[in-house]
Design an enzyme around this catalytic site. Structure first.
Site, PDB file in Angstrom:
ATOM      1  N   LYS A  31      24.135  18.342  49.754  1.00 40.90           N
ATOM      2  CA  LYS A  31      25.166  18.710  50.727  1.00 40.90           C
ATOM      3  C   LYS A  31      26.132  19.735  50.139  1.00 40.90           C
ATOM      4  O   LYS A  31      26.409  20.768  50.742  1.00 40.90           O
ATOM      5  CB  LYS A  31      25.927  17.449  51.173  1.00 40.90           C
ATOM      6  CG  LYS A  31      26.950  17.718  52.266  1.00 40.90           C
ATOM      7  CD  LYS A  31      27.853  16.511  52.464  1.00 40.90           C
ATOM      8  CE  LYS A  31      27.237  15.466  53.349  1.00 40.90           C
ATOM      9  NZ  LYS A  31      27.669  15.573  54.750  1.00 40.90           N
ATOM     10  N   ARG A 102      32.902  12.595  51.277  1.00 38.28           N
ATOM     11  CA  ARG A 102      31.517  12.205  51.586  1.00 38.28           C
ATOM     12  C   ARG A 102      30.655  12.254  50.339  1.00 38.28           C
ATOM     13  O   ARG A 102      30.851  13.101  49.478  1.00 38.28           O
ATOM     14  CB  ARG A 102      30.882  13.168  52.591  1.00 38.28           C
ATOM     15  CG  ARG A 102      31.546  13.233  53.920  1.00 38.28           C
ATOM     16  CD  ARG A 102      30.926  14.405  54.686  1.00 38.28           C
ATOM     17  NE  ARG A 102      31.774  14.826  55.773  1.00 38.28           N
ATOM     18  CZ  ARG A 102      31.582  14.486  57.045  1.00 38.28           C
ATOM     19  NH1 ARG A 102      30.558  13.732  57.368  1.00 38.28           N
ATOM     20  NH2 ARG A 102      32.393  14.903  57.976  1.00 38.28           N
ATOM     21  N   GLY A 111      22.816   8.334  55.394  1.00 36.08           N
ATOM     22  CA  GLY A 111      23.516   7.102  55.761  1.00 36.08           C
ATOM     23  C   GLY A 111      23.522   6.018  54.697  1.00 36.08           C
ATOM     24  O   GLY A 111      24.040   4.935  54.926  1.00 36.08           O
ATOM     25  N   MET A 113      24.882   6.068  51.594  1.00 34.39           N
ATOM     26  CA  MET A 113      26.108   5.927  50.813  1.00 34.39           C
ATOM     27  C   MET A 113      27.316   6.074  51.736  1.00 34.39           C
ATOM     28  O   MET A 113      27.159   6.147  52.938  1.00 34.39           O
ATOM     29  CB  MET A 113      26.102   6.940  49.688  1.00 34.39           C
ATOM     30  CG  MET A 113      25.075   6.578  48.631  1.00 34.39           C
ATOM     31  SD  MET A 113      24.993   7.772  47.340  1.00 34.39           S
ATOM     32  CE  MET A 113      24.313   9.181  48.148  1.00 34.39           C
ATOM     33  N   ARG A 375      20.677  21.135  55.884  1.00 35.14           N
ATOM     34  CA  ARG A 375      19.721  20.651  54.863  1.00 35.14           C
ATOM     35  C   ARG A 375      18.328  20.765  55.445  1.00 35.14           C
ATOM     36  O   ARG A 375      18.169  20.850  56.677  1.00 35.14           O
ATOM     37  CB  ARG A 375      20.022  19.203  54.480  1.00 35.14           C
ATOM     38  CG  ARG A 375      19.906  18.251  55.650  1.00 35.14           C
ATOM     39  CD  ARG A 375      20.309  16.840  55.272  1.00 35.14           C
ATOM     40  NE  ARG A 375      20.472  16.047  56.475  1.00 35.14           N
ATOM     41  CZ  ARG A 375      21.012  14.842  56.532  1.00 35.14           C
ATOM     42  NH1 ARG A 375      21.457  14.273  55.449  1.00 35.14           N
ATOM     43  NH2 ARG A 375      21.106  14.192  57.650  1.00 35.14           N
ATOM     44  N   HIS A 493      20.624   6.707  63.517  1.00 37.67           N
ATOM     45  CA  HIS A 493      20.149   6.267  62.211  1.00 37.67           C
ATOM     46  C   HIS A 493      18.697   5.823  62.272  1.00 37.67           C
ATOM     47  O   HIS A 493      17.854   6.213  61.466  1.00 37.67           O
ATOM     48  CB  HIS A 493      21.031   5.113  61.712  1.00 37.67           C
ATOM     49  CG  HIS A 493      20.535   4.520  60.443  1.00 37.67           C
ATOM     50  ND1 HIS A 493      19.712   3.416  60.427  1.00 37.67           N
ATOM     51  CD2 HIS A 493      20.678   4.907  59.167  1.00 37.67           C
ATOM     52  CE1 HIS A 493      19.410   3.143  59.182  1.00 37.67           C
ATOM     53  NE2 HIS A 493      19.991   4.029  58.390  1.00 37.67           N
ATOM     54  N   SER A 801     -18.622   9.333  35.280  1.00 38.22           N
ATOM     55  CA  SER A 801     -17.678   9.035  36.359  1.00 38.22           C
ATOM     56  C   SER A 801     -16.668   8.028  35.808  1.00 38.22           C
ATOM     57  O   SER A 801     -17.043   6.927  35.405  1.00 38.22           O
ATOM     58  CB  SER A 801     -18.430   8.461  37.558  1.00 38.22           C
ATOM     59  OG  SER A 801     -17.504   8.093  38.556  1.00 38.22           O
ATOM     60  N   GLY A 803     -14.257   5.222  35.715  1.00 41.14           N
ATOM     61  CA  GLY A 803     -13.827   4.061  36.496  1.00 41.14           C
ATOM     62  C   GLY A 803     -12.439   3.702  36.000  1.00 41.14           C
ATOM     63  O   GLY A 803     -12.259   2.854  35.122  1.00 41.14           O
ATOM     64  N   CYS A 868     -13.730   7.834  39.963  1.00 36.86           N
ATOM     65  CA  CYS A 868     -13.981   7.054  41.176  1.00 36.86           C
ATOM     66  C   CYS A 868     -13.102   5.817  41.260  1.00 36.86           C
ATOM     67  O   CYS A 868     -13.265   5.001  42.154  1.00 36.86           O
ATOM     68  CB  CYS A 868     -15.453   6.698  41.302  1.00 36.86           C
ATOM     69  SG  CYS A 868     -16.026   5.605  40.001  1.00 36.86           S
ATOM     70  N   TYR A 888     -14.541  16.510  39.918  1.00 36.17           N
ATOM     71  CA  TYR A 888     -14.243  15.922  41.235  1.00 36.17           C
ATOM     72  C   TYR A 888     -13.440  14.638  41.107  1.00 36.17           C
ATOM     73  O   TYR A 888     -13.378  14.025  40.045  1.00 36.17           O
ATOM     74  CB  TYR A 888     -15.539  15.656  42.025  1.00 36.17           C
ATOM     75  CG  TYR A 888     -16.433  14.572  41.480  1.00 36.17           C
ATOM     76  CD1 TYR A 888     -16.221  13.228  41.829  1.00 36.17           C
ATOM     77  CD2 TYR A 888     -17.490  14.863  40.632  1.00 36.17           C
ATOM     78  CE1 TYR A 888     -17.034  12.228  41.340  1.00 36.17           C
ATOM     79  CE2 TYR A 888     -18.319  13.873  40.135  1.00 36.17           C
ATOM     80  CZ  TYR A 888     -18.081  12.554  40.489  1.00 36.17           C
ATOM     81  OH  TYR A 888     -18.878  11.554  40.001  1.00 36.17           O
TER      82      TYR A 888
HETATM   83  C1  PEP Z   1     -13.336   1.318  38.368  1.00 37.25           C
HETATM   84  O1  PEP Z   1     -13.369   0.410  37.533  1.00 37.25           O
HETATM   85  O2  PEP Z   1     -12.482   2.207  38.369  1.00 37.25           O
HETATM   86  C2  PEP Z   1     -14.338   1.349  39.433  1.00 37.25           C
HETATM   87  C3  PEP Z   1     -14.405   2.369  40.260  1.00 37.25           C
HETATM   88  O3  PEP Z   1     -15.120   0.267  39.567  1.00 37.25           O
HETATM   89  P1  PEP Z   1     -14.674  -1.102  40.249  1.00 37.25           P
HETATM   90  O4  PEP Z   1     -13.333  -0.885  40.861  1.00 37.25           O
HETATM   91  O5  PEP Z   1     -15.726  -1.424  41.244  1.00 37.25           O
HETATM   92  O6  PEP Z   1     -14.668  -2.028  39.083  1.00 37.25           O
END
Ligand code: PEP
Ligand code: MG
Length: 909
Positions: A31, A102, A111, A113, A375, A493, A801, A803, A868, A888
């Site tokens: 502000k 203010r 709103g 504070m 703002r 509000h 991948s 996990g 993943c 990815y």
């Molecule tokens: C993980 O462990 O990140 C995964 C994708 O496998 P899960 O969640 O099935 O154990």
């Protein structure tokens, strides 16, 4: 060496000089920085000064007396500056300068504070104000408002219980009743003078000392109260919900008062340069003649629209005919055309300058326009997308800015369901209000915010119904499915906060009468009780009795364009975690470019499948297991065919069975008896098997590739299902790219053992079918050991991948199943900044990811790498994975657009 001069605590702004600017938000709050910027742009702003956030920090650390000693001299100079700007003196009873005090933090916290208005009034000054303004009613009304606010905010006079009314309002009601009137506006100067006397008596009785009459004492009290309000309950909740650090503190803006309640040539209002609900490029806003700003926000009187167009649209929704509209609710454009033109000029200047939708506050004092705030306006997810795209088309911003303008999480609102058309056809509209914040919500009625919170914790869907909401209701609003208020406009509000949260809200449903004591809501003859079902359409303002079915949202043109823009800028691919063809289809519609994880165990839990699965688990010989697996094979094959069909031409990553086998067997006696009947195996044997499968710590037990190593026939069946499905799909002209993934590997030997079974099975199927397909075998990296030895695994595996769910569990030593017990305490105490299962622990787990990528690439330069775990759909984690150079991320279907946008933002830096 010369020491650095200390940075000032006070920054002045006005027509004669301005010390701050828009870039100084950290120090001056949003502000304060923007008030300074408006002055620099030549926009009329009442003179004032901002006490910096550093003073708030000093207050928190050192307390009241120390901070006042630090800022006193600069505040005195600041007040002297305002006196010059306005040509009045603070504390001069004959013609007093009145001030507003203010809050204003770095991030807007509407709103949350405290604010004090009309500061500087006392028994003498009110006479001076009455004489100078020639309007004793106005003077006494200003004084009673000041005592009411100061009594509440600074002196802490609140209702004793939540059901109770504000004690000041109770007195107002008494005085009105005595006089036989219903509206505040019907009270005259003498009545207001009586209110002042009664308010002061109330304060003396309840607090034990008198209301302060010295303007300076009032000012110091107000400044400290604003600092203090940084740590009030509602501000803390808001910070928690919006990830705002407690260390920022609030600035305090002290500014000359201007009055919108000085008769019919005065007014006050709030406006948006574009529509905050839909994003339409239409200047809009609300105002009240002869009123103060808090009257608009509190939603007590029905506000009028700023523009003629807005007024006509409002009248259509509120079923007000044109003659009534013109007579009773004319727009500012019609009522005060010159001032409207000045306001329009200011809004155009401000939007062009800030290049974003602005939320403005203004006051007209006896025919003169003053801007009190600008703002960047809070807006719905849909408005965020539309405004970004239209500003890009209008040449106001470039592609990178347009992409950064949209908070990826807010896309959620565009992806979520709307009411099903068929359900709507039979639904009964019981009331209409303003479409304050879009979305479709059904839930059970609840009248108090704390009860909404408690019920939501028990998993109930609730609709919070209030006369109007206040900042105390924040927690309840955040957990409700939707919010319905009987009073209030589009800028009340409830409306502003709900839009900020992306929460469905219908405000100002005038036909709804709320009785907090009886806990009922009445519309005409119908009475609804706590617990009754209600549905709200926040896009149309309709309120329905009962519970309505919803359907998937359609993705609009602007959304599609934003996503295309994101794809053009991002480097990370976004795949999806999908276990069924239906999920795969949704994810593809949302732009996923493959499946990054199919958890095959999820396919075994349904219907008859679980029976075959249990037969397999109960078998005590390999032959017995193979017989049961033979029943599972066709089911898996058809599932996989569905996935290949939906993902035609794109990679489909299928993971071998992961969970502990005991998850598939019943643990209660009734279930075990039923299983005995179904399979013909004795109860005693079933119980013995369940006992044998029991593990003290199943997350670290017989799961992942450990299952396939103990029982290679399971891996063989799954590999066969994948290859047969792929060949079947290929025979139908579908391009297939199967990737088989081995879970929970810790050593390359585990990987090699499973890869050998998969290759052998592939060759057998190819020979049987007389056809081949290309495929890949990769591994999950989800144990710390796998990351540590990633070069040896990478020499064999074709992809990694990550996990990150298991990798987080095992790196932090936090059980995924049990962390809920201590994580809230941990987060509250700042042991970790974020929930590490939601947003990747970059310093710890993140290092393992970076290291494994480097090691993998050192032995196999082109090795594909992805994530993943749940983190694949979290914007902050996506940014980290981008920087870590992964190929990815894979996330649940509804998070695919969020990840695509987050990936583009990450690429833009
Ligand atoms: C993980 O462990 O990140 C995964 C994708 O496998 P899960 O969640 O099935 O154990
Ligand atoms: Mg895992």
């Amino acid at each position: 060496m010369a020491s650095n001069p200390r940075r000032p605590y006070v920054y002045r702004f006005g027509s004669a000089r301005t010390e701050g600017d828009a870039s100084m938000k950290n120090l001056l709050g949003g502000k304060g920085a923007n008030l300074a910027e408006m002055c620099r742009l030549g926009i009329p702003v009442p003179g004032g000064f901002t006490i910096s956030t550093e003073a708030c920090t000093a207050y928190t650390e050192q307390g009241r007396e120390a901070v006042l000693a630090l800022i006193r001299g600069e505040v005195l100079e600041g007040v002297a500056f305002v006196e010059q700007e306005m040509g009045k003196r603070f504390g001069n009873a004959a013609d007093p300068l009145l001030l507003s005090v203010r809050s204003g933090a770095r991030a807007s916290m509407p709103g949350m504070m405290d604010t004090i208005l009309n500061l500087g009034l006392n028994d003498e000054a009110v006479q001076g104000l009455a004489a100078r303004s020639g309007n004793p009613r106005f003077a006494w009304d200003s004084y009673r408002r000041f005592i009411q606010m100061y009594g509440d905010v600074v002196m802490g006079l609140k209702p004793a219980r939540k059901e109770d009314h504000d004690p000041f309002e109770v007195i107002i009601d008494m005085v009105k009743e005595k006089k036989g009137v219903t509206l505040d506006t019907e009270l005259d100067a003498a009545d207001l003078q009586e209110l002042v006397a009664r308010f002061k008596a109330l304060i003396r009785a309840r607090i034990g000392h008198d209301f302060p009459t010295d303007p300076w004492e009032q000012l110091w009290g107000a400044v400290v109260a604003v600092f203090e309000s940084w740590n009030n309950e509602r501000a803390r909740v808001y910070r928690e919900l919006n990830d705002i650090p407690a260390s920022w503190g609030t600035a305090v803006n002290v500014q000359a008062m201007v009055f919108g309640n000085l008769g019919d040539s005065s007014a006050t209002g709030v406006a948006f340069t574009r529509d905050a609900g839909t994003g339409e490029d239409l200047f809009n806003g609300e105002f009240l003649v002869n009123a103060q700003g808090e009257d608009v926000v509190a939603g007590i009187r029905t506000p009028q629209q700023v523009t003629l167009e807005g007024s006509r649209r409002w009248a259509a929704l509120a079923c007000v005919d044109e003659d009534t509209r013109r007579a009773r609710y004319p727009s500012l454009e019609e009522l005060m055309p010159d001032l409207y033109r000045q306001l329009l000029q200011a809004e155009t200047t401000l939007e062009n300058h800030f290049k974003d939708m602005q939320d403005l506050e203004f006051t007209i004092q006896q025919g003169r326009l003053w801007m009190l705030q600008t703002r960047n306006g809070k807006r719905t997810g849909a408005a965020m997308v539309r405004i970004a795209i239209e500003m890009l088309d209008q040449g106001l911003i470039d592609e990178a800015t347009a992409l950064k303008r949209v908070d990826p999480e807010r896309l959620n609102e565009l992806l979520h369901p709307v009411f099903d058309r068929q359900a709507l056809a039979g639904a009964q509209v019981i009331a209409r209000g303003l479409p304050a914040s879009p979305g479709a919500a059904s839930g059970q009625i609840v009248f108090f915010a704390d009860e909404a919170d408690a019920l939501a914790r028990q998993g109930q869907a609730v609709i919070l119904v209030r006369q109007e909401t206040s900042p105390e209701d924040l927690r309840g609003m955040s957990v409700a499915q939707g919010i319905l208020t009987a009073r209030g406009g589009m800028t009340s509000h409830a409306a502003v906060v709900a839009r900020g949260m992306g929460k469905c809200c219908v405000s100002g449903a005038g036909a709804v009468r709320v009785d907090m004591h009886a806990r009922t809501m009445t519309v005409g003859d119908a009475t609804f009780h706590e617990g009754d079902w209600l549905s709200l359409n926040g896009s149309t303002g309709e309120v329905f009795a009962g519970r309505l079915a919803t359907r998937e949202a359609e993705l609009s043109g602007d959304f599609g364009r934003l996503m295309a823009l994101a794809d053009a800028h991002k480097r990370l691919e976004v795949r999806t975690n999908a276990d069924t063809p239906e999920e795969a289809a949704i994810a593809r519609r949302f732009g996923a470019t493959g499946i990054g994880l199919c958890r095959t165990e999820h396919m075994f839990f349904e219907g008859q499948r679980i029976v075959a699965m249990r037969e397999m688990i109960l078998a005590d010989s390999r032959a017995g297991r193979q017989a049961a697996l033979a029943k599972l094979l066709p089911m898996q094959r058809s599932d996989f065919e569905g996935l290949f069909r939906e993902m035609s031409g794109l990679p489909v990553t299928i993971r071998l069975l992961d969970p502990p086998l005991h998850e598939f067997v019943p643990h209660d006696e009734a279930g075990q008896r039923a299983l005995a009947r179904e399979t013909g195996v004795s109860l005693a044997r079933i119980q013995a098997r369940v006992e044998a499968l029991h593990e003290a710590n199943p997350m670290m037990g017989h799961r992942g590739c450990r299952l396939g190593i103990s029982h290679p026939e399971i891996t063989e069946m799954q590999a066969r299902a994948v290859f047969e499905a792929a060949l079947n799909a290929q025979a139908r002209g579908i391009a297939v790219h199967p990737e088989i993934m081995v879970p929970l590997v810790g050593t390359v030997r585990e990987f090699n053992a499973q890869a050998a079974v998969i290759r052998r099975t592939a060759e057998a199927v190819f020979a049987e079918r007389g056809a081949r397909i290309a495929y890949q075998i990769g591994t999950m990296i989800e144990t710390p050991r796998a990351a540590l030895v990633a070069e040896s695994i990478g020499a064999q595996a074709e992809f990694f991948s990550f996990g990150t769910n298991d990798l987080t569990q095992m790196t932090l030593g936090f059980s995924r199943d049990d962390a809920g017990r201590f994580l809230p305490t941990y987060l509250a105490q700042g042991m970790y900044e974020h929930d590490p299962f939601r947003s990747i622990d970059q310093k710890g787990v993140g290092q393992l990811v970076q290291m494994a990528v480097a090691k993998g690439r050192s032995v196999r330069p082109g090795i594909a790498t992805g994530v993943c775990g749940e983190h694949g759909g979290d914007p902050a984690s996506v940014a980290f994975f981008h920087r870590a150079g992964l190929d990815y991320v894979s996330c649940s279907p509804f998070r695919v657009p969020i990840a695509r946008l987050a990936a583009a933002q990450a690429a833009l830096g």
